[in-house]
Design a protein around this motif. Structure first.
Motif, short mmCIF file in Angstrom:
data_model
loop_
_atom_site.label_atom_id
_atom_site.label_comp_id
_atom_site.label_asym_id
_atom_site.label_seq_id
_atom_site.Cartn_x
_atom_site.Cartn_y
_atom_site.Cartn_z
N TYR A 28 0.83 -1.20 0.00
CA TYR A 28 0.00 0.00 0.00
C TYR A 28 0.87 1.26 0.00
O TYR A 28 0.60 2.21 -0.74
CB TYR A 28 -0.94 -0.03 1.21
CG TYR A 28 -2.00 1.03 1.21
CD1 TYR A 28 -3.03 1.02 0.27
CD2 TYR A 28 -2.00 2.04 2.16
CE1 TYR A 28 -4.02 1.98 0.27
CE2 TYR A 28 -2.97 3.02 2.17
CZ TYR A 28 -3.98 2.98 1.23
OH TYR A 28 -4.96 3.94 1.24
N MET A 31 2.50 1.60 -3.47
CA MET A 31 1.54 2.02 -4.49
C MET A 31 1.10 3.47 -4.30
O MET A 31 0.84 4.17 -5.28
CB MET A 31 0.36 1.07 -4.51
CG MET A 31 0.74 -0.28 -5.12
SD MET A 31 -0.64 -1.36 -5.44
CE MET A 31 -0.88 -2.08 -3.84
N GLN A 32 1.02 3.93 -3.05
CA GLN A 32 0.68 5.34 -2.82
C GLN A 32 1.75 6.25 -3.41
O GLN A 32 1.42 7.24 -4.08
CB GLN A 32 0.58 5.63 -1.32
CG GLN A 32 -0.68 5.16 -0.66
CD GLN A 32 -0.69 5.60 0.78
OE1 GLN A 32 -0.92 6.76 1.07
NE2 GLN A 32 -0.44 4.67 1.69
N PHE A 35 1.40 6.15 -7.18
CA PHE A 35 0.20 6.85 -7.62
C PHE A 35 0.37 8.36 -7.51
O PHE A 35 0.04 9.10 -8.44
CB PHE A 35 -1.03 6.40 -6.83
CG PHE A 35 -2.26 7.20 -7.18
CD1 PHE A 35 -3.02 6.85 -8.28
CD2 PHE A 35 -2.62 8.31 -6.43
CE1 PHE A 35 -4.13 7.61 -8.63
CE2 PHE A 35 -3.72 9.07 -6.78
CZ PHE A 35 -4.49 8.72 -7.87
N PHE A 102 -9.63 -2.10 -1.24
CA PHE A 102 -8.50 -1.75 -2.08
C PHE A 102 -8.65 -2.35 -3.47
O PHE A 102 -8.68 -3.56 -3.64
CB PHE A 102 -7.20 -2.23 -1.43
CG PHE A 102 -5.98 -1.77 -2.15
CD1 PHE A 102 -5.61 -0.45 -2.11
CD2 PHE A 102 -5.21 -2.66 -2.87
CE1 PHE A 102 -4.49 0.00 -2.78
CE2 PHE A 102 -4.09 -2.23 -3.53
CZ PHE A 102 -3.72 -0.90 -3.49
N ALA A 104 -7.82 -1.14 -7.91
CA ALA A 104 -7.15 -0.18 -8.77
C ALA A 104 -7.96 1.12 -8.83
O ALA A 104 -7.40 2.22 -8.82
CB ALA A 104 -6.96 -0.76 -10.16
N MET A 107 -7.56 3.62 -5.87
CA MET A 107 -6.34 4.41 -5.81
C MET A 107 -6.64 5.88 -6.12
O MET A 107 -5.94 6.77 -5.66
CB MET A 107 -5.27 3.87 -6.78
CG MET A 107 -4.69 2.53 -6.40
SD MET A 107 -3.90 2.50 -4.78
CE MET A 107 -2.40 3.38 -5.13
N LEU A 110 -6.71 8.47 -3.44
CA LEU A 110 -5.45 8.99 -2.91
C LEU A 110 -5.13 10.39 -3.43
O LEU A 110 -4.16 11.00 -3.00
CB LEU A 110 -4.30 8.05 -3.25
CG LEU A 110 -4.33 6.69 -2.58
CD1 LEU A 110 -3.20 5.82 -3.11
CD2 LEU A 110 -4.23 6.83 -1.08
#
Length: 190
Positions: A28, A31-32, A35, A102, A104, A107, A110
């Motif tokens: 996570y 990926m944050q 992103f 969670f 795709a 995201m 975010l």
């Protein structure tokens, strides 16, 4: 969504639960970072320059298998994005809800408002207690200090405020009492 067996395993084994959710946390975080970087159309080199890190370090941080996180590194990344870092201890159920939701598509949640735009809202608002104190028409006192802010227990002179009193004096904010000052987060538009 987690299946019943996985939930049962998380329930039955402390080691499994910590390992499973730590792995999710590592993914996570990675990926944050990716992103947020991509949402700004930055390359890894550009993020590295903004965070005073090499591009190779950014690549490592964006790897979902990375597990050696340092708060100081995350703070550098947050500063590069002009965001603040939030770290908290959570119940397992909170992490499972995050994991369940969670995807795709999630995201996109975010996306963050730039700091200046985010904080400008507070520059154009007047706290209710200040509006009351200066006599802005249509604004009335909204209750006792305890009703307004249960953490504000003293007046400006340090006198105790008894529960149930209707006294409308508040403790002045100080640097160390930002949480317990009389500002309650209730605002009116000036």
């Amino acid at each position: 969504m987690l299946d019943h067996q996985t939930i049962q395993d998380l329930h039955d084994s402390k080691e499994y639960a910590h390992s499973y959710l730590n792995e999710f946390l590592n993914s996570y975080l990675a990926m944050q970072i990716k992103f947020l970087r991509e949402s700004r159309s930055w390359t890894q080199e550009e993020l590295g320059a903004a965070a005073d890190m090499a591009q190779e370090r950014i690549a490592v941080l964006e790897n979902v298998n990375h597990s050696a996180w340092k708060i100081s590194t995350l703070q550098k990344i947050a500063k590069a994005f002009d965001l603040t870092l939030s770290v908290s201890f959570e119940n397992f159920s909170a992490q499972i809800r995050k994991l369940d939701n969670f995807t795709a598509e999630s995201m996109g949640s975010l996306a963050r408002t730039p700091r200046v735009q985010d904080l400008s809202v507070y520059l154009h608002r007047t706290p209710i207690k200040e509006a009351t104190a200066v006599g802005i028409p249509g604004v009335e006192a909204i209750g006792t200090a305890e009703q307004t802010n249960p953490l504000a227990r003293t007046t400006t002179t340090g006198r105790r405020i008894r529960r149930g009193t209707t006294q409308r004096t508040y403790r002045r904010p100080s640097r160390t009492s930002a949480i317990s000052d009389a500002y309650t987060g209730e605002y009116i538009h000036a």
